[in-house]
Motif scaffolding. Structure first.
Motif, PDB file in Angstrom:
ATOM      1  N   GLU A 191       0.760  -1.223   0.079  1.00 44.45           N
ATOM      2  CA  GLU A 191       0.007  -0.003   0.108  1.00 44.45           C
ATOM      3  C   GLU A 191       0.886   1.392   0.211  1.00 44.45           C
ATOM      4  OE1 GLU A 191      -1.223   0.120   4.834  1.00 44.45           O
ATOM      5  OE2 GLU A 191      -2.274  -1.300   3.524  1.00 44.45           O
ATOM      6  N   LYS A 192       0.387   2.131  -0.706  1.00 53.72           N
ATOM      7  CA  LYS A 192       0.888   3.671  -0.454  1.00 53.72           C
ATOM      8  C   LYS A 192       1.028   4.092   1.084  1.00 53.72           C
ATOM      9  CE  LYS A 192      -0.299   5.520  -4.987  1.00 53.72           C
ATOM     10  NZ  LYS A 192      -0.662   6.532  -5.558  1.00 53.72           N
ATOM     11  N   SER A 193       1.572   5.012   1.326  1.00 53.05           N
ATOM     12  CA  SER A 193       1.522   5.580   2.582  1.00 53.05           C
ATOM     13  C   SER A 193       1.323   7.124   2.610  1.00 53.05           C
ATOM     14  CB  SER A 193       2.659   5.489   3.657  1.00 53.05           C
ATOM     15  OG  SER A 193       3.811   6.328   3.013  1.00 53.05           O
ATOM     16  N   PRO A 194       0.157   7.409   3.497  1.00 54.46           N
ATOM     17  CA  PRO A 194       0.029   9.011   3.429  1.00 54.46           C
ATOM     18  C   PRO A 194       1.097   9.937   4.188  1.00 54.46           C
ATOM     19  CG  PRO A 194      -1.008   7.936   5.272  1.00 54.46           C
ATOM     20  CD  PRO A 194      -0.398   6.964   4.701  1.00 54.46           C
ATOM     21  N   TYR A 195       1.420  11.169   3.482  1.00 53.62           N
ATOM     22  CA  TYR A 195       2.319  12.094   4.243  1.00 53.62           C
ATOM     23  C   TYR A 195       1.165  13.382   4.432  1.00 53.62           C
ATOM     24  CZ  TYR A 195       5.830  15.549   4.927  1.00 53.62           C
ATOM     25  OH  TYR A 195       6.613  16.461   5.544  1.00 53.62           O
ATOM     26  N   TRP A 196       0.874  13.418   5.615  1.00 52.58           N
ATOM     27  CA  TRP A 196      -0.436  14.567   5.940  1.00 52.58           C
ATOM     28  C   TRP A 196       0.411  15.681   6.627  1.00 52.58           C
ATOM     29  CZ3 TRP A 196      -4.844  11.616   8.614  1.00 52.58           C
ATOM     30  CH2 TRP A 196      -5.391  10.666   7.620  1.00 52.58           C
ATOM     31  N   VAL A 197       0.213  16.713   5.842  1.00 46.60           N
ATOM     32  CA  VAL A 197       0.621  18.270   6.406  1.00 46.60           C
ATOM     33  C   VAL A 197      -0.276  19.182   6.725  1.00 46.60           C
ATOM     34  CG1 VAL A 197       2.888  17.668   5.485  1.00 46.60           C
ATOM     35  CG2 VAL A 197       1.360  19.108   4.419  1.00 46.60           C
ATOM     36  N   ALA A 198      -0.014  20.075   7.487  1.00 41.06           N
ATOM     37  CA  ALA A 198      -1.083  21.220   7.861  1.00 41.06           C
ATOM     38  C   ALA A 198      -0.116  22.465   7.808  1.00 41.06           C
ATOM     39  CB  ALA A 198      -1.625  21.385   8.982  1.00 41.06           C
ATOM     40  N   ILE A 199      -0.677  23.365   6.712  1.00 39.01           N
ATOM     41  CA  ILE A 199       0.235  24.903   6.680  1.00 39.01           C
ATOM     42  C   ILE A 199      -0.900  25.707   6.993  1.00 39.01           C
ATOM     43  CG2 ILE A 199       1.302  26.022   4.737  1.00 39.01           C
ATOM     44  CD1 ILE A 199       1.707  23.360   3.135  1.00 39.01           C
ATOM     45  N   THR A 200      -0.249  26.542   7.782  1.00 41.31           N
ATOM     46  CA  THR A 200      -0.834  27.754   8.409  1.00 41.31           C
ATOM     47  C   THR A 200      -0.308  28.990   7.882  1.00 41.31           C
ATOM     48  OG1 THR A 200      -1.479  26.437  10.493  1.00 41.31           O
ATOM     49  CG2 THR A 200      -1.724  29.056  10.545  1.00 41.31           C
ATOM     50  N   VAL A 201      -1.074  29.886   7.296  1.00 37.41           N
ATOM     51  CA  VAL A 201      -0.650  31.207   6.705  1.00 37.41           C
ATOM     52  C   VAL A 201      -1.123  32.194   7.641  1.00 37.41           C
ATOM     53  CG1 VAL A 201      -0.697  32.920   4.804  1.00 37.41           C
ATOM     54  CG2 VAL A 201      -0.517  30.345   4.189  1.00 37.41           C
ATOM     55  N   ARG A 202      -0.250  33.225   8.202  1.00 41.95           N
ATOM     56  CA  ARG A 202      -0.682  34.182   9.098  1.00 41.95           C
ATOM     57  C   ARG A 202      -0.129  35.820   8.595  1.00 41.95           C
ATOM     58  NH1 ARG A 202       0.707  30.183  12.647  1.00 41.95           N
ATOM     59  NH2 ARG A 202      -0.969  29.439  14.135  1.00 41.95           N
ATOM     60  N   ALA A 217      -4.376  36.124   3.760  1.00 45.36           N
ATOM     61  CA  ALA A 217      -3.848  34.930   4.253  1.00 45.36           C
ATOM     62  C   ALA A 217      -4.364  33.664   3.224  1.00 45.36           C
ATOM     63  CB  ALA A 217      -4.117  34.657   5.439  1.00 45.36           C
ATOM     64  N   THR A 218      -5.565  34.210   2.715  1.00 41.43           N
ATOM     65  CA  THR A 218      -6.224  33.077   2.108  1.00 41.43           C
ATOM     66  C   THR A 218      -5.694  33.204   0.336  1.00 41.43           C
ATOM     67  OG1 THR A 218      -7.994  34.759   1.339  1.00 41.43           O
ATOM     68  CG2 THR A 218      -8.521  33.010   2.994  1.00 41.43           C
TER      69      THR A 218
END
Length: 421
Positions: A191-202, A217-218
């Motif tokens: 199986e593939k594997s997930p690389y999950w990231v969160a990016i916050t712009v301020r 920011a949007t």
């Protein structure tokens, strides 16, 4: 077909109605995750094991998320086969369903309910196969272990991962068989594997009419989301014997029939999904914050380090952004030998049961089987179609459920008799 196989098939045939009734009962015991409370469904498994004279062990690092382990030994020494399934299921948006998601309703040859294909159908099959094998243990060699875990839908911090961290010796074996969705036409070996990231712009933000006073920011987040597509250009170096089969048109066609159109073509590719993007307060306010949550799926032949470096390079171009990794750092693309013994047993068994031999497949989503592979245990998945997985009116064809139960039972017996059952 030898005597043991005939005896097992005869008992499976005689108990078809009871097998379907057990799956119905399991579907009627809600176990959505979140919140992850699987106690009602786990109680059904424990009751069935105890009634058969087995002594299941219960591990509950979180009281509402039990994990179950039971085993028995055959008449003589041999190999150790582990059967694994998870008890928790996706949550439900009840208004989207045309049937009771916890009703276990049967209509037109199908049984409906949340978890029918992911994975209470496979879990019920493994439990029932385990019980049938237990009755014939005097004809088997080695050991069979049944494991049913919670919290799989959230990477298993209180389920299989916790068990490997704290009860590893109970989880290990010589081979693992899972009933996660694969479709009866395919056997998952990786199986593939997930690389999950969160990016916050301020940014500073401000009044919506004063766009000159601050960056948005949007808007920055939108540019980042577009730039993240660059990760799809990374080089993938998969072993030829792992991916060559997916270039065969006949195999690709069978994979697409079983797993959904386009599945085979995506197996060797990097994929990017911007799952969520949220920011801003109201229409006339210049947004000061926006958060992106991205799901990058890594194919076999691509390292997490390469993707991490590429994502970091992209985000570094935007000084207003910060990067956070969400997925467990140890999760990587994983696979077992596509020509391994259990693969051959499953394919031959399905053929003998009157269906086309399933083809080996690498799947796009993740399962707990990766944890066994990380510990060097060959792990294979044979289960129902993923067509309705996670969707409203999730269901499994009764013929498929009974076929999968027959396959699990005979394949396990053949593995435990060195393929001679």
């Amino acid at each position: 077909m030898d005597t043991l196989s005939r005896d097992l098939l005869a008992s499976l045939e005689a108990e078809q109605e009871a097998s379907i009734a057990f799956l119905q009962a399991l579907l009627r015991a809600p176990s959505p995750n979140p919140p992850g409370d699987t106690r009602a469904a786990a109680a059904l498994l424990i009751e069935a094991l105890t009634k058969a004279g087995l002594e299941p062990k219960l591990f509950s690092p979180q009281p509402e998320m039990p994990n179950i382990v039971a085993h028995f030994d055959g008449a003589r020494p041999g190999r150790h086969l582990v059967l694994n399934g998870h008890i928790d299921v996706f949550p439900v948006a009840a208004h989207e369903w045309s049937r009771d998601p916890w009703g276990g309703e049967i209509a037109e040859g199908r049984i409906y309910g949340r978890g029918a294909c992911d994975m209470k159908g496979g879990l019920a099959s493994l439990l029932l196969a385990f019980l049938h094998l237990h009755r014939h243990r005097d004809k088997l060699a080695g050991r069979v272990t049944f494991t049913a875990v919670s919290d799989e839908e959230t990477f298993g911090p209180w389920g299989a991962r916790w068990m490997f961290e704290h009860q590893r010796e109970l989880m290990m074996g010589d081979c693992l068989l899972s009933g996660e969705p694969s479709s009866p036409q395919c056997v998952r070996f990786g199986e593939k594997s997930p690389y999950w990231v969160a990016i916050t712009v301020r940014t500073k933000g401000g009044h919506g009419a004063y766009t000159h006073s601050s960056a948005s920011a949007t808007k920055i987040a939108a540019r980042i989301a577009t730039a993240l597509e660059e990760v799809r250009g990374l080089e993938v170096r998969a072993p030829d014997n792992v991916v060559a089969m997916f270039r065969d048109p006949a195999i690709a066609r069978q994979i697409d029939e079983g797993c959904g159109a386009g599945h085979a073509a995506v197996i060797p590719e990097i994929t990017l999904n911007i799952g969520r993007m949220s920011g801003g307060l109201k229409m006339n306010v210049l947004p000061s914050e926006c958060r992106i949550e991205a799901d990058v799926r890594l194919p076999i032949g691509l390292s997490r380090e390469a993707v991490r470096a590429e994502v970091a390079r992209i985000v570094a171009r935007f000084p207003e952004a910060t990067l956070e990794e969400i997925s467990p750092p140890e999760d990587v693309p994983n696979w077992s030998d596509p020509d391994g013994e259990m693969m051959g047993i499953l394919r031959r068994t399905v053929q003998e049961l009157g269906r086309p031999a399933p083809v080996p497949v690498i799947t796009l989503g993740g399962t707990d089987t990766r944890l066994w592979r990380y510990h060097g245990v060959p792990a294979y998945v044979y289960g129902p179609s993923p067509a309705s997985m996670g969707a409203a009116d999730e269901n499994i064809a009764l013929d498929d459920f009974l076929h999968i139960l027959r396959t699990h039972t005979l394949a396990a017996a053949r593995y435990l008799t060195n393929g001679k059952a």
